[in-house]
Write an enzyme that holds these catalytic residues in place. Structure first.
Site, PDB file in Angstrom:
ATOM      1  N   ARG A 110       0.838  -1.198   0.000  1.00 43.70           N
ATOM      2  CA  ARG A 110       0.000   0.000   0.000  1.00 43.70           C
ATOM      3  C   ARG A 110       0.873   1.246   0.000  1.00 43.70           C
ATOM      4  NH1 ARG A 110      -2.614   0.514   6.117  1.00 43.70           N
ATOM      5  NH2 ARG A 110      -0.773  -0.096   7.250  1.00 43.70           N
ATOM      6  N   ASN A 148      -4.302   8.790   4.453  1.00 41.93           N
ATOM      7  CA  ASN A 148      -4.165   8.002   5.680  1.00 41.93           C
ATOM      8  C   ASN A 148      -2.718   8.064   6.149  1.00 41.93           C
ATOM      9  OD1 ASN A 148      -5.472   6.093   7.610  1.00 41.93           O
ATOM     10  ND2 ASN A 148      -3.779   4.780   6.955  1.00 41.93           N
ATOM     11  N   GLU A 149      -2.539   8.467   7.371  1.00 39.93           N
ATOM     12  CA  GLU A 149      -1.211   8.481   7.990  1.00 39.93           C
ATOM     13  C   GLU A 149      -0.119   8.951   7.030  1.00 39.93           C
ATOM     14  OE1 GLU A 149      -0.340   4.781   9.971  1.00 39.93           O
ATOM     15  OE2 GLU A 149      -1.528   5.363  11.691  1.00 39.93           O
ATOM     16  N   GLU A 306      -7.464   5.968  15.621  1.00 39.59           N
ATOM     17  CA  GLU A 306      -7.142   4.535  15.566  1.00 39.59           C
ATOM     18  C   GLU A 306      -6.443   4.134  16.847  1.00 39.59           C
ATOM     19  OE1 GLU A 306      -4.726   3.054  12.396  1.00 39.59           O
ATOM     20  OE2 GLU A 306      -5.735   4.254  10.878  1.00 39.59           O
ATOM     21  N   TRP A 314       2.171  -6.025  13.727  1.00 41.34           N
ATOM     22  CA  TRP A 314       3.368  -5.535  13.036  1.00 41.34           C
ATOM     23  C   TRP A 314       4.597  -5.423  13.923  1.00 41.34           C
ATOM     24  CZ3 TRP A 314       3.833  -1.095  15.755  1.00 41.34           C
ATOM     25  CH2 TRP A 314       2.660  -0.434  16.143  1.00 41.34           C
ATOM     26  N   LYS A 355      -4.683  -9.678   8.889  1.00 49.89           N
ATOM     27  CA  LYS A 355      -5.689 -10.586   9.438  1.00 49.89           C
ATOM     28  C   LYS A 355      -5.428 -10.969  10.892  1.00 49.89           C
ATOM     29  CE  LYS A 355      -3.582 -14.463   6.952  1.00 49.89           C
ATOM     30  NZ  LYS A 355      -2.634 -13.567   6.244  1.00 49.89           N
ATOM     31  N   PHE A 356      -4.180 -10.797  11.363  1.00 46.91           N
ATOM     32  CA  PHE A 356      -3.929 -11.101  12.781  1.00 46.91           C
ATOM     33  C   PHE A 356      -3.885  -9.853  13.651  1.00 46.91           C
ATOM     34  CE2 PHE A 356      -2.173 -14.897  10.633  1.00 46.91           C
ATOM     35  CZ  PHE A 356      -3.128 -15.790  11.119  1.00 46.91           C
TER      36      PHE A 356
HETATM   37  C1  GAL Z   1      -2.185   2.144  10.970  1.00 51.32           C
HETATM   38  C2  GAL Z   1      -2.930   2.258   9.661  1.00 51.32           C
HETATM   39  C3  GAL Z   1      -4.107   1.307   9.594  1.00 51.32           C
HETATM   40  C4  GAL Z   1      -3.702  -0.059  10.061  1.00 51.32           C
HETATM   41  C5  GAL Z   1      -3.129   0.051  11.452  1.00 51.32           C
HETATM   42  C6  GAL Z   1      -2.717  -1.273  12.043  1.00 51.32           C
HETATM   43  O1  GAL Z   1      -0.877   2.610  10.832  1.00 51.32           O
HETATM   44  O2  GAL Z   1      -3.402   3.568   9.483  1.00 51.32           O
HETATM   45  O3  GAL Z   1      -4.585   1.259   8.266  1.00 51.32           O
HETATM   46  O4  GAL Z   1      -2.764  -0.597   9.192  1.00 51.32           O
HETATM   47  O5  GAL Z   1      -1.981   0.855  11.423  1.00 51.32           O
HETATM   48  O6  GAL Z   1      -2.149  -1.121  13.320  1.00 51.32           O
END
Ligand code: GAL
Length: 626
Positions: A110, A148-149, A306, A314, A355-356
């Protein structure tokens, strides 16, 4: 937006394009059950909305917006431009970003776009025009969410030919003449003198240290280019839907964007927060970032757009949030000024790279601990309508944060490596540990409103900004400045005549030499010129000093102090200048922050990080000095 919400907004990223009709129906039922009041829709839906160039399909989106409106859920509608569809790269490979070493980044993940690409911007703006025209008057629309971000992933540093040309244009606008640029970049050094604009590159992979002024300018340029992308979309929205506020979600505090330069262009600040449940300092780091968000608009509330209901996907090891932690994290944000508590994401994806990552509705469905906690939190926030319209209480202490100084202090070939954010966090932590509230201000902020000002590593500083800090002390303020401040001007040229040039007078000292130790800890040789030493290095030379100046006092910390010692120092400083904890006698691990309601009532949110409990109480006398 406020008109559409009856309290603190509650909800998350809603990505219905990943699901079919049966799930959509269940989504709405579960949103009602969880008191969801605000969702962010369509962030990564460009490929769905424009599957082939110029062929738009919004029928699916119409249906979702209608359903949400009917369910009383307000929508923060994304402009969908965060990630272009694969066809853009097929038709215009020049929109793909390039790293400093020439590596091209391809579709398949992305955010694979060059911030300076006019092609990308043109396609993005065209999509936004369609969206804004179609949904301007939709009853669900509460807020626009651009991109986004920004600055996350590659869309920050691009070195492709388009970006290189844009950098030259940006430099021309900044310097006017090559002579001015050569002067600002000190190009007499290492035979770097430029005779033509097209000799200048972005700071690409090079044999040795790259020109630090060029690097700092490139950071500025990169932040500005992304801002230009944001503004191109914002202009469309302002023209077509002037009454709907506009935001974008900032990535967890990083040096990517100069947030103080961005803030005036957002109608409301929005932030994404991912505290690591395994990190013992996570709560303080989160508190710091929320203080920054509040500071971006001079103390106004902001939106938590968020956070994770539980684990992310991650980090190397993605621990879950234990029971109650998500509630505690959410209330912490509210206590520090959040007017919305949203999650990434509503429903956990079945496929794809995330997905996780936890979601409000997990893979196992609503009969789960996570959904029950989500539902309970939704109910709890809905029962607190008085939060809406309340504002965070102003602090007596502030920390000065400055992105250009951050960029400059982290270039190479310095006496030692300095981690600017680490320094800022350490000073903030020393107040936090004592339950003292802290605002965050820019170098041109309203310093006079604070009794105490913390200034970590303000390495690069303009003469004007330095004068403001000096005037702050002269007029009665208390300053605590840490080492390697006031070293260079805004072009990374050293102030001559002794460090820290423009702060020597206010601090009452000169730093003659730097002497970092093999373990990386900082030391330096300080000559007192009016200041007194309050703590010495092992050899008896001054390490921490205090100087009465005008009606105020300036403290200087010329070394790394451990957390305990720094806390002790700041306890002493703030007792002297009358900065009190939010509440006296709070045990370690308990924090209180207050919001003041429209009716003038004080709401105290008590966060117990030891057992995860939270309580919200009305007013109470302010604690005595602690
Ligand atoms: C953010 C992002 C989201 C999602 C999220 C996962 O950085 O804006 O789309 O990926 O992290 O933690």
């Amino acid at each position: 937006m406020r008109g559409r919400l009856a309290g603190v907004g509650f909800g998350g990223d809603y990505n219905p394009e990943q699901w079919g009709p049966a799930t959509h129906a269940e989504d709405i039922a579960l949103m009602r059950e969880a008191n969801v009041s605000l969702v962010t829709l369509g962030i990564f839906a460009w490929a769905r909305a424009e599957p082939t160039p110029g062929a738009y399909d919004f029928t699916w989106l119409d249906a979702h917006l209608d359903r949400l409106a009917e369910a009383g859920v307000a929508v923060c509608l994304a402009t969908m431009t965060a990630s272009p569809p694969p066809w853009l790269a097929r038709l215009h490979p020049e929109t793909l970003p390039e790293l400093a070493d020439g590596t091209r980044l391809y579709p398949g993940s992305r955010q694979h776009w060059c911030p300076s690409s006019p092609v990308f911007r043109r396609h993005a703006v065209r999509l936004v025009e369609r969206l804004a025209t179609r949904y301007a008057d939709h009853p669900a629309l509460a807020l626009w969410h651009i991109g986004n971000e920004y600055g996350c992933h590659i869309s920050r540093h691009c070195h492709c030919p388009v970006s290189t040309a844009a950098f030259r244009t940006w430099l021309r606008a900044r310097y006017g003449t090559l002579q001015a640029l050569n002067d600002a970049w000190s190009t007499a050094f290492w035979s770097q003198h430029y005779a033509a604009w097209d000799e200048i590159h972005t700071p690409r992979t090079a044999p040795s240290f790259r020109n630090p002024a060029q690097r700092a300018d490139y950071e500025r340029f990169s932040s500005d280019e992304l801002l230009a992308c944001y503004l191109a979309e914002k202009r469309v929205l302002a023209r077509l839907t002037p009454h709907t506020p506009v935001t974008t979600n900032f990535v967890p505090i990083a040096k990517t964007l100069d947030l103080f330069a961005w803030a005036p262009h957002l109608d409301v600040i929005a932030y994404d927060s991912y505290p690591d449940p395994h990190d013992p300092d996570a709560a303080q780091r989160a508190a710091f970032s929320y203080d920054v968000m509040r500071g971006l608009k001079g103390g106004r509330p902001w939106l938590l757009l968020e956070q994770a209901p539980s684990a992310v996907n991650w980090r190397r090891h993605n621990g879950r949030k234990p029971p109650g932690r998500m509630r505690l994290d959410s209330w912490q944000a509210v206590a520090h000024g959040a007017d919305a508590v949203l999650f990434f994401q509503w429903r956990q994806s079945r496929g794809g790279a995330e997905k996780f990552h936890s979601a409000m509705v997990p893979h196992a469905g609503p009969d789960t601990r996570i959904f029950r906690e989500v539902r309970d939190l939704g109910a709890e926030l809905a029962a607190r309508p008085e939060l809406l319209g309340s504002v965070p209480e102003r602090a007596d202490a502030a920390l000065l944060l400055d992105w250009p100084a951050w960029w400059a202090v982290e270039t190479d070939a310095h006496p030692s490596e300095i981690d600017y954010l680490k320094g800022a966090l350490a000073y903030h932590r020393a107040l936090y540990a004592a339950s003292v509230a802290c605002d965050v201000v820019p170098a041109d902020g309203d310093l006079g409103a604070y009794r105490l000002l913390l200034v970590p590593h303000l390495y690069a500083v303009s003469r004007a900004a330095a004068d403001r800090v000096t005037a702050y002390v002269r007029d009665g303020g208390t300053l605590v400045m840490s080492y390697f401040s006031g070293i260079t001007d805004e072009h990374d040229r050293v102030y001559l005549g002794g460090y820290p040039g423009p702060f020597r007078e206010v601090l009452g000292l000169t730093v003659e030499e730097f002497d970092p130790r093999p373990d990386g800890s900082w030391a330096e040789v300080i000559r007192l010129e009016g200041a007194e030493s309050v703590r010495d290095f092992a050899d008896g030379s001054p390490a921490v000093t205090r100087h009465a100046y005008g009606r105020g006092t300036a403290w200087y910390v010329g070394c790394d102090l451990g957390a305990e010692e720094l806390r002790g120092l700041l306890d002493r400083v703030r007792r002297e200048c009358g900065v009190r904890p939010v509440e006296a006698g709070l045990p370690e691990g308990v924090q209180v922050r207050a919001r003041v309601t429209a009716a003038g009532e004080r709401l105290r949110v008590r966060l117990d990080h030891r057992d995860g409990s939270v309580s919200v109480e009305r007013d109470g006398p302010r604690g005595a000095t602690g």
